[in-house]
Design an enzyme around this catalytic site. Sequence first.
Site, PDB file in Angstrom:
ATOM      1  N   ASN A  87       0.794  -1.218   0.000  1.00 46.80           N
ATOM      2  CA  ASN A  87       0.000   0.000   0.000  1.00 46.80           C
ATOM      3  C   ASN A  87       0.834   1.279   0.000  1.00 46.80           C
ATOM      4  O   ASN A  87       0.293   2.366   0.202  1.00 46.80           O
ATOM      5  CB  ASN A  87      -0.937   0.028   1.220  1.00 46.80           C
ATOM      6  N   ILE A  92       1.033   6.835   0.307  1.00 42.92           N
ATOM      7  CA  ILE A  92       0.338   5.811   1.071  1.00 42.92           C
ATOM      8  C   ILE A  92      -1.109   5.734   0.620  1.00 42.92           C
ATOM      9  O   ILE A  92      -1.746   6.758   0.382  1.00 42.92           O
ATOM     10  CB  ILE A  92       0.330   6.158   2.581  1.00 42.92           C
ATOM     11  N   CYS A  93      -1.609   4.516   0.498  1.00 40.76           N
ATOM     12  CA  CYS A  93      -3.025   4.352   0.200  1.00 40.76           C
ATOM     13  C   CYS A  93      -3.751   4.034   1.498  1.00 40.76           C
ATOM     14  O   CYS A  93      -3.639   2.946   2.028  1.00 40.76           O
ATOM     15  CB  CYS A  93      -3.231   3.234  -0.804  1.00 40.76           C
ATOM     16  N   LEU A  94      -4.471   5.024   1.990  1.00 41.90           N
ATOM     17  CA  LEU A  94      -5.179   4.852   3.257  1.00 41.90           C
ATOM     18  C   LEU A  94      -6.570   5.459   3.067  1.00 41.90           C
ATOM     19  O   LEU A  94      -6.694   6.639   2.758  1.00 41.90           O
ATOM     20  CB  LEU A  94      -4.409   5.591   4.356  1.00 41.90           C
ATOM     21  N   LEU A 117      -1.331  -0.143  -3.928  1.00 40.87           N
ATOM     22  CA  LEU A 117      -0.687   0.862  -4.775  1.00 40.87           C
ATOM     23  C   LEU A 117       0.392   0.185  -5.613  1.00 40.87           C
ATOM     24  O   LEU A 117       0.728   0.636  -6.690  1.00 40.87           O
ATOM     25  CB  LEU A 117      -0.047   1.956  -3.915  1.00 40.87           C
TER      26      LEU A 117
END
Lengths: 528, 178
Positions: B79, B88-90, B124
Amino acid sequence: MDTDDEFMSTVSSEDDMLPDDSDNDISGDDDFGFDDEPDPDLGIQQDIGQNKRAPYDVSFRVYEPQDIQQQQDVLIDEVNMILNISKEESAILLRHFRWNKERLLEQYMDHREKALEAAGLSQTTSAPPKLEVIPGFCCDICCEDEEGLQSFALKCGHRFCVDCYRHYLGQKIREEGEAARIQCPAEGCNIIIDARSLDLLVTAELTERYHKLLNRTYVEDKETLKWCPAPDCQNAIECGIKKKDLTRIVPTVACSCSHRFCFGCILNDHQPAPCELVKKWLKKCADDSETANWISANTKECPKCNSTIEKNGGCNHMTCRKCKHEFCWMCMGLWSEHGTSWYNCNRFEEKSGTDARDAQAKSRVSLERYLHYYNRYANHEQSARLDKDLFAKTEKKMVQLQKESGMSWIEVQYLSAASMALQTCRQTLMWTYAFAFYLARNNLTTIFEDNQKDLELAVESLSEMFEKPVTELADSRLKVDIMDKTSYCNKRRIILLDDTARNLSEGKWIFNVEFSNPTPISGPSSRK
Amino acid sequence: MSSSKRITKELNDCLTSPPPSITITLPSESNISLWHITLTAPPESIYSGGKFGLIVQFPPEYPFKPPTITFATRIYHPNITNETNGSICLSLLKTDNWKPSTKIVTVLEAIRQLLVEPQPDDPLETRIAEQYKNERKEFEKEARAYVGRYAKGPVQFGTEAGAATTGGEGQQQQQQVS
Ligand SMILES: [Zn+2]
Ligand SMILES: [Zn+2]
Ligand SMILES: [Zn+2]
Ligand SMILES: [Zn+2]
Ligand SMILES: [Zn+2]
Ligand SMILES: [Zn+2]
């Protein structure tokens, strides 16, 4: 998008609440009518013949903004009466259930708390929303704690200062285009802001935008409704065609603003090619644009004397100014042969197997084949544009014609009708070539190609008449010819569409690409 | 509406009761909107033993818009993009999901949790996500190798807007290591 997906999954996870889907489909499928209409005995209707539609036709309705508003109001009032909850809450529930009233009621009756919770409406208090000054209040967003700070909280009790609330709502509505699912600003709280609270908090201008966006969700949430994609058009179209029907029918609809588009994919009318092939074709054209670009050029050389010839109208019958050679813009062949039965401008002659033995020859042939169809597709697209430009000029001349010839406004309308026919027919022709590109030969393709050829010849000859100077257009004999040819073109187009649509609905076409093979339209349930 | 009051409060809260395994520094005293975070990887995660530099940039619209957070230290994770200044994929940080009352500590805790439990279904780095799902051993080996290569020793914060004066060196050093 994420929130949307989650929302979808909450709804679909409650499958047990859904009415049996197959029941729903009966009325929608066999006559492509409307789901929400009670289904009178189909047999009788067909006998009367009133509802009998051509195979390329779908039934649809155009709704204007006030109709859309009214439909929502009716549903909200119904839910408001039946469940005895406020209109705001009825609206929020309806939006949550994507305007499916039956499902809402069912779920509300069975699992009231769960339904309210899921829609972001927990414990109900009917006190009207109001701004409050709470002593010792500190806003959790901006950290202001000055005395007399006005604050607001939804039913969940999460309180924030009015400035923060306004800013939050303004950003959601103006920047993010959100309306139906704006949550309380508190972390982890899924309570939805209702219209009355919103009215209290934001400016009139923003409220208006909010209600516009709410209206949009009504249309966007319903599978049977779609916005007319024409710029500045506010109408929506209702049509019962479902996604799975799209391999069997090309659902062209016409908005009252005169824009004609496909209900399946929202692109401009692309009959007779089904949506899936259109998508494939457009992708192929985009990928191959390098190879094919030269074709759409406006100039070519005369095949006889090589002088440059420019195309200025849509007509494909070219006459070289220099040597008077007459040829076809598309295939560069002799024009005189085009009317004859042996000549094929539209058909791609598949080379014999021996020709295409090695891979190189094969790929050359496949490129040639593609270019053959692309050439004609692009040409009709371009011609339609040129015809349109020409009409813009002609329109001015129509006024002139009126003055000089003493014709009335209504008497010069045949030119406008001719222009319309040219546009629509070329639009159809254009897509016949994309369609043909994916068509594998069988005993039906010859009929299709003949229809294509007939329509094409009719269109070209109308196009040619249309290019005549205004002085000649006033000639009453030419006028009659144009009117005749116009109606002939329209007739040929109907014949072509009728044939292609019928075979498509019966699954008789064979495509040389993977095409999601449809299940027969008349399923077991529709045979009564 | 100024965001500085809110950021100041959050900074004070973080300094008085620091969140677990996190240290915060301001690269420039005059710019409260840029934080440098040193995150010690949770011992239960595959990255244990590593120290990661995170750069937090608060936008002028904060807290109505989410902060931007990047990994200054390279990390092998489904991620987080595999580069310096990895994004960051959050879901918490996506505009649609962001709530103005969400505090930075919550976000940092979510990132810490992401190290313990990657989310390969929302990746990601699709290749790393595939590896995480199908060849866990290989993934862990590579992730540990990255920790050894990049996440040991003093944390570098590289270049980014607001710290351009000292940043260049840090990145160069990082590149030499690789
Ligand atoms: Zn506030
Ligand atoms: Zn709340
Ligand atoms: Zn319209
Ligand atoms: Zn379509
Ligand atoms: Zn010539
Ligand atoms: Zn030709």
